[in-house]
Motif scaffolding. Structure first.
Motif, PDB file in Angstrom:
ATOM      1  N   SER A 141       0.938  -1.171  -0.210  1.00 54.07           N
ATOM      2  CA  SER A 141       0.008  -0.030  -0.265  1.00 54.07           C
ATOM      3  C   SER A 141       0.746   1.311  -0.139  1.00 54.07           C
ATOM      4  CB  SER A 141      -1.046  -0.011   1.200  1.00 54.07           C
ATOM      5  OG  SER A 141      -1.669  -1.109   1.196  1.00 54.07           O
ATOM      6  N   GLY A 142       1.887   1.285   0.722  1.00 53.38           N
ATOM      7  CA  GLY A 142       2.836   2.403   0.813  1.00 53.38           C
ATOM      8  C   GLY A 142       3.535   2.470  -0.432  1.00 53.38           C
ATOM      9  N   LEU A 143       3.934   1.512  -1.146  1.00 50.10           N
ATOM     10  CA  LEU A 143       4.619   1.395  -2.526  1.00 50.10           C
ATOM     11  C   LEU A 143       3.611   2.005  -3.642  1.00 50.10           C
ATOM     12  CD1 LEU A 143       6.742  -1.490  -2.689  1.00 50.10           C
ATOM     13  CD2 LEU A 143       7.502   0.424  -2.216  1.00 50.10           C
ATOM     14  N   SER A 144       2.318   1.867  -3.424  1.00 48.95           N
ATOM     15  CA  SER A 144       1.232   2.001  -4.565  1.00 48.95           C
ATOM     16  C   SER A 144       1.168   3.615  -4.255  1.00 48.95           C
ATOM     17  CB  SER A 144       0.133   1.480  -4.261  1.00 48.95           C
ATOM     18  OG  SER A 144       0.400  -0.076  -4.869  1.00 48.95           O
ATOM     19  N   PHE A 145       1.086   3.902  -2.728  1.00 45.06           N
ATOM     20  CA  PHE A 145       0.843   5.565  -2.539  1.00 45.06           C
ATOM     21  C   PHE A 145       2.172   6.314  -3.274  1.00 45.06           C
ATOM     22  CE2 PHE A 145       1.053   9.211   0.087  1.00 45.06           C
ATOM     23  CZ  PHE A 145      -0.133   9.509   0.408  1.00 45.06           C
ATOM     24  N   LEU A 146       3.303   5.814  -3.215  1.00 45.91           N
ATOM     25  CA  LEU A 146       4.370   6.571  -3.700  1.00 45.91           C
ATOM     26  C   LEU A 146       4.398   6.413  -5.211  1.00 45.91           C
ATOM     27  CD1 LEU A 146       7.310   5.218  -1.134  1.00 45.91           C
ATOM     28  CD2 LEU A 146       6.024   7.490  -1.175  1.00 45.91           C
ATOM     29  N   GLY A 147       3.596   5.563  -5.740  1.00 43.91           N
ATOM     30  CA  GLY A 147       3.643   5.468  -7.220  1.00 43.91           C
ATOM     31  C   GLY A 147       4.514   4.298  -8.026  1.00 43.91           C
ATOM     32  N   ILE A 148       5.144   3.679  -7.128  1.00 42.64           N
ATOM     33  CA  ILE A 148       5.944   2.347  -7.535  1.00 42.64           C
ATOM     34  C   ILE A 148       5.498   1.345  -7.106  1.00 42.64           C
ATOM     35  CG2 ILE A 148       8.197   3.875  -7.619  1.00 42.64           C
ATOM     36  CD1 ILE A 148       8.728   2.869  -4.842  1.00 42.64           C
ATOM     37  N   GLY A 149       4.144   0.908  -6.816  1.00 40.05           N
ATOM     38  CA  GLY A 149       3.574  -0.397  -6.578  1.00 40.05           C
ATOM     39  C   GLY A 149       2.684  -0.913  -7.817  1.00 40.05           C
ATOM     40  N   ALA A 150       1.824  -1.328  -7.702  1.00 37.44           N
ATOM     41  CA  ALA A 150       0.980  -1.864  -8.945  1.00 37.44           C
ATOM     42  C   ALA A 150       0.396  -0.522  -9.630  1.00 37.44           C
ATOM     43  CB  ALA A 150      -0.273  -2.596  -8.181  1.00 37.44           C
ATOM     44  N   GLN A 151       0.721  -0.664 -11.056  1.00 37.40           N
ATOM     45  CA  GLN A 151       0.565   0.529 -12.003  1.00 37.40           C
ATOM     46  C   GLN A 151      -0.917   0.386 -12.300  1.00 37.40           C
ATOM     47  OE1 GLN A 151       3.167   2.828 -12.580  1.00 37.40           O
ATOM     48  NE2 GLN A 151       3.863   1.826 -10.467  1.00 37.40           N
ATOM     49  N   PRO A 152      -1.339   1.789 -12.679  1.00 36.47           N
ATOM     50  CA  PRO A 152      -2.681   1.920 -13.396  1.00 36.47           C
ATOM     51  C   PRO A 152      -2.639   1.364 -14.708  1.00 36.47           C
ATOM     52  CG  PRO A 152      -2.008   4.121 -12.301  1.00 36.47           C
ATOM     53  CD  PRO A 152      -0.862   3.086 -12.492  1.00 36.47           C
ATOM     54  N   PRO A 153      -3.908   0.800 -14.753  1.00 31.84           N
ATOM     55  CA  PRO A 153      -5.161   0.948 -14.232  1.00 31.84           C
ATOM     56  C   PRO A 153      -5.650  -0.262 -13.145  1.00 31.84           C
ATOM     57  CG  PRO A 153      -5.800  -0.184 -16.671  1.00 31.84           C
ATOM     58  CD  PRO A 153      -4.233   0.253 -16.441  1.00 31.84           C
ATOM     59  N   ILE A 154      -4.555  -1.002 -13.082  1.00 35.32           N
ATOM     60  CA  ILE A 154      -4.774  -1.822 -11.892  1.00 35.32           C
ATOM     61  C   ILE A 154      -5.305  -1.285 -10.604  1.00 35.32           C
ATOM     62  CG2 ILE A 154      -3.841  -3.960 -10.641  1.00 35.32           C
ATOM     63  CD1 ILE A 154      -1.701  -4.160 -12.983  1.00 35.32           C
ATOM     64  N   PRO A 155      -6.571  -1.711  -9.927  1.00 35.16           N
ATOM     65  CA  PRO A 155      -6.823  -1.265  -8.870  1.00 35.16           C
ATOM     66  C   PRO A 155      -6.121  -1.684  -7.628  1.00 35.16           C
ATOM     67  CG  PRO A 155      -8.534  -2.989  -9.577  1.00 35.16           C
ATOM     68  CD  PRO A 155      -7.452  -2.658 -10.661  1.00 35.16           C
ATOM     69  N   SER A 156      -5.332  -0.887  -6.919  1.00 38.09           N
ATOM     70  CA  SER A 156      -4.870  -0.925  -5.525  1.00 38.09           C
ATOM     71  C   SER A 156      -5.274  -0.134  -4.566  1.00 38.09           C
ATOM     72  CB  SER A 156      -3.333  -0.986  -5.769  1.00 38.09           C
ATOM     73  OG  SER A 156      -2.618  -1.047  -4.631  1.00 38.09           O
ATOM     74  N   TRP A 157      -5.711  -0.576  -3.321  1.00 40.19           N
ATOM     75  CA  TRP A 157      -5.961   0.374  -2.242  1.00 40.19           C
ATOM     76  C   TRP A 157      -5.238   1.359  -2.002  1.00 40.19           C
ATOM     77  CZ3 TRP A 157      -7.953  -4.243   1.468  1.00 40.19           C
ATOM     78  CH2 TRP A 157      -9.201  -4.792   0.927  1.00 40.19           C
ATOM     79  N   GLY A 158      -3.665   1.115  -1.787  1.00 45.32           N
ATOM     80  CA  GLY A 158      -2.896   2.190  -1.822  1.00 45.32           C
ATOM     81  C   GLY A 158      -2.993   3.420  -2.805  1.00 45.32           C
ATOM     82  N   ALA A 159      -3.140   2.860  -4.167  1.00 44.52           N
ATOM     83  CA  ALA A 159      -3.199   3.867  -5.081  1.00 44.52           C
ATOM     84  C   ALA A 159      -4.668   4.838  -5.123  1.00 44.52           C
ATOM     85  CB  ALA A 159      -3.078   3.064  -6.530  1.00 44.52           C
ATOM     86  N   MET A 160      -5.358   3.871  -4.689  1.00 44.21           N
ATOM     87  CA  MET A 160      -6.773   4.514  -4.449  1.00 44.21           C
ATOM     88  C   MET A 160      -6.691   5.827  -3.448  1.00 44.21           C
ATOM     89  SD  MET A 160      -9.155   1.244  -4.901  1.00 44.21           S
ATOM     90  CE  MET A 160     -10.691   1.887  -4.508  1.00 44.21           C
ATOM     91  N   ILE A 161      -6.076   5.572  -2.549  1.00 40.10           N
ATOM     92  CA  ILE A 161      -5.716   6.616  -1.320  1.00 40.10           C
ATOM     93  C   ILE A 161      -4.715   7.838  -1.805  1.00 40.10           C
ATOM     94  CG2 ILE A 161      -4.611   7.163   0.896  1.00 40.10           C
ATOM     95  CD1 ILE A 161      -5.177   4.390   1.808  1.00 40.10           C
ATOM     96  N   LYS A 162      -3.869   7.298  -2.760  1.00 36.97           N
ATOM     97  CA  LYS A 162      -2.898   8.359  -3.490  1.00 36.97           C
ATOM     98  C   LYS A 162      -3.558   9.239  -4.223  1.00 36.97           C
ATOM     99  CE  LYS A 162       0.587   8.887  -6.864  1.00 36.97           C
ATOM    100  NZ  LYS A 162       1.142   8.171  -8.082  1.00 36.97           N
TER     101      LYS A 162
END
Length: 370
Positions: free
Chosen positions: A306-327
């Motif tokens: 979740s932290g990595l997705s929040f920073l933009g280096i986790g699962a890449q869009p458009p894949i839905p990730s809870w961390g990216a949704m918070i970001k």
């Protein structure tokens, strides 16, 4: 002859675990989440790939928002198997348009595109030839216009937030399983070798453990991710490669005490190989604390992803990730639409807490002193 009650350690541990209310409740909650992650595309209102149907005119709408949706069928029909739809979603090429009202005149379907409170009239004309032949005007309206209710609202791109949440569970479960699997394989292997053989081998492995332990986890994950590249599987591998240290330390400590037991000496006297002694006699008697650590690592892996997705280096869009949704939506908190960030945050919190509670319950159940 009456049936005797089993008093094996595994049976007693299972009984103690069942009596732990929060542990049992968390277990059933995780089973429910696992079921949802498998059948996410069947349960999600938007079953398109990655739940990525965008409707910018209805972005950031609150939970319970409802709108009429006009579906214009595509001429391109894509054949998909059931399992393809189950695991990857429907390759939807239809066009969905939020509307306020509609009428049919001559060979045209005339509609007003959605606007807040219907204050602005934005007419759009659609040729009836874009719909299947042989349908009457009323059949077109009945079959291709329906009311859509967004139970959790829509995100800033007008996508169904509930569908994104359901499919996002897959990322959290996948990162947990794969990262924990990698950490267990590496940790148990290196910890067992270090603890059983000792000497220079133990010193070398402990040096590697201490060096890895001294590097901040998130920094190490970021470094590995950047080395492997951004992506779905790269994140899983990176997280797994940073979580084996604690497992290795615990396994090493357990084996240092277990290998002094008489049954290990007897196994050596019988001429058993080191591999057989480690796998058949040492590890089975050292596995209880590893199970507890695995549950905790599962929770840690979810938080790291979740932290990595929040920073933009986790699962890449458009894949839905809870961390990216918070970001994507944390700035909406001050705009009176905090639910866009709070809902995925609650999802992360509930899943992490469940694994932590299971870890605590397993620790109590496997504690022979109690």
């Amino acid at each position: 002859m009456p049936r005797t009650k089993s008093n094996s350690l595994s049976t007693l541990a299972l009984q103690k675990f069942k009596k732990n209310f929060w542990g049992a409740l968390s277990f059933y909650f995780i089973i429910l989440c696992a079921f949802i992650s498998i059948f996410a595309y069947i349960l999600a209102p938007d079953n398109s790939k990655n739940a990525n149907q965008m409707h910018l005119s209805i972005h950031s709408k609150p939970p319970g928002f409802a709108v009429k949706m006009l579906t214009i069928p595509s001429k391109n029909i894509t054949k998909q198997s059931f399992f393809d739809k189950l695991f990857f979603g429907t390759k939807n090429t239809d066009t969905e348009i939020p509307i306020n009202d509609v009428k049919i005149k001559d060979s045209l379907l005339i509609t007003n595109l959605y606007s807040e409170n219907n204050t602005i009239k934005i007419p759009k004309e659609i040729n009836l030839k874009r719909f299947p032949d042989g349908l009457t005007s009323q059949q077109i309206i009945d079959n291709f216009i329906e009311k859509h209710t967004f139970i959790l609202g829509t995100d800033k791109y007008g996508r169904d937030l509930l569908s994104r949440m359901l499919i996002g569970i897959r990322i959290s479960f996948s990162i947990g399983f794969i990262a924990v699997f990698i950490s267990l394989v590496l940790g148990i292997s290196l910890g067992a070798i270090a603890g059983y053989f000792g000497g220079k081998i133990d010193a070398a492995i402990m040096w590697l453990i201490n060096v890895t332990w001294s590097i901040p986890t998130l920094l190490l994950v970021i470094a590995i991710t950047l080395a492997l590249g951004k992506g779905f599987w790269q994140v899983f591998i990176a997280v797994g490669l940073t979580m084996w240290v604690e497992v290795a330390r615990v396994v090493r400590g357990q084996i240092l005490s277990v290998k002094q037991m008489q049954y290990i000496t007897a196994a050596k006297a019988l001429g058993y190989t080191n591999f057989r002694i480690i796998t058949k006699h040492v590890l089975p008697n050292s596995i209880a604390p590893v199970i507890v650590i695995a549950a905790a690592n599962f929770a840690s892996a979810i938080l790291i992803e979740s932290g990595l997705s929040f920073l933009g280096i986790g699962a890449q869009p458009p894949i839905p990730s809870w961390g990216a949704m918070i970001k994507d939506h944390y700035s909406y908190i001050i705009l009176g639409k905090a639910y866009l960030a709070v809902i995925p945050g609650l999802g992360i919190m509930s899943l992490v807490m469940s694994f932590m509670l299971i870890g605590n319950a397993l620790r109590d159940a496997l504690d022979v002193k109690t």
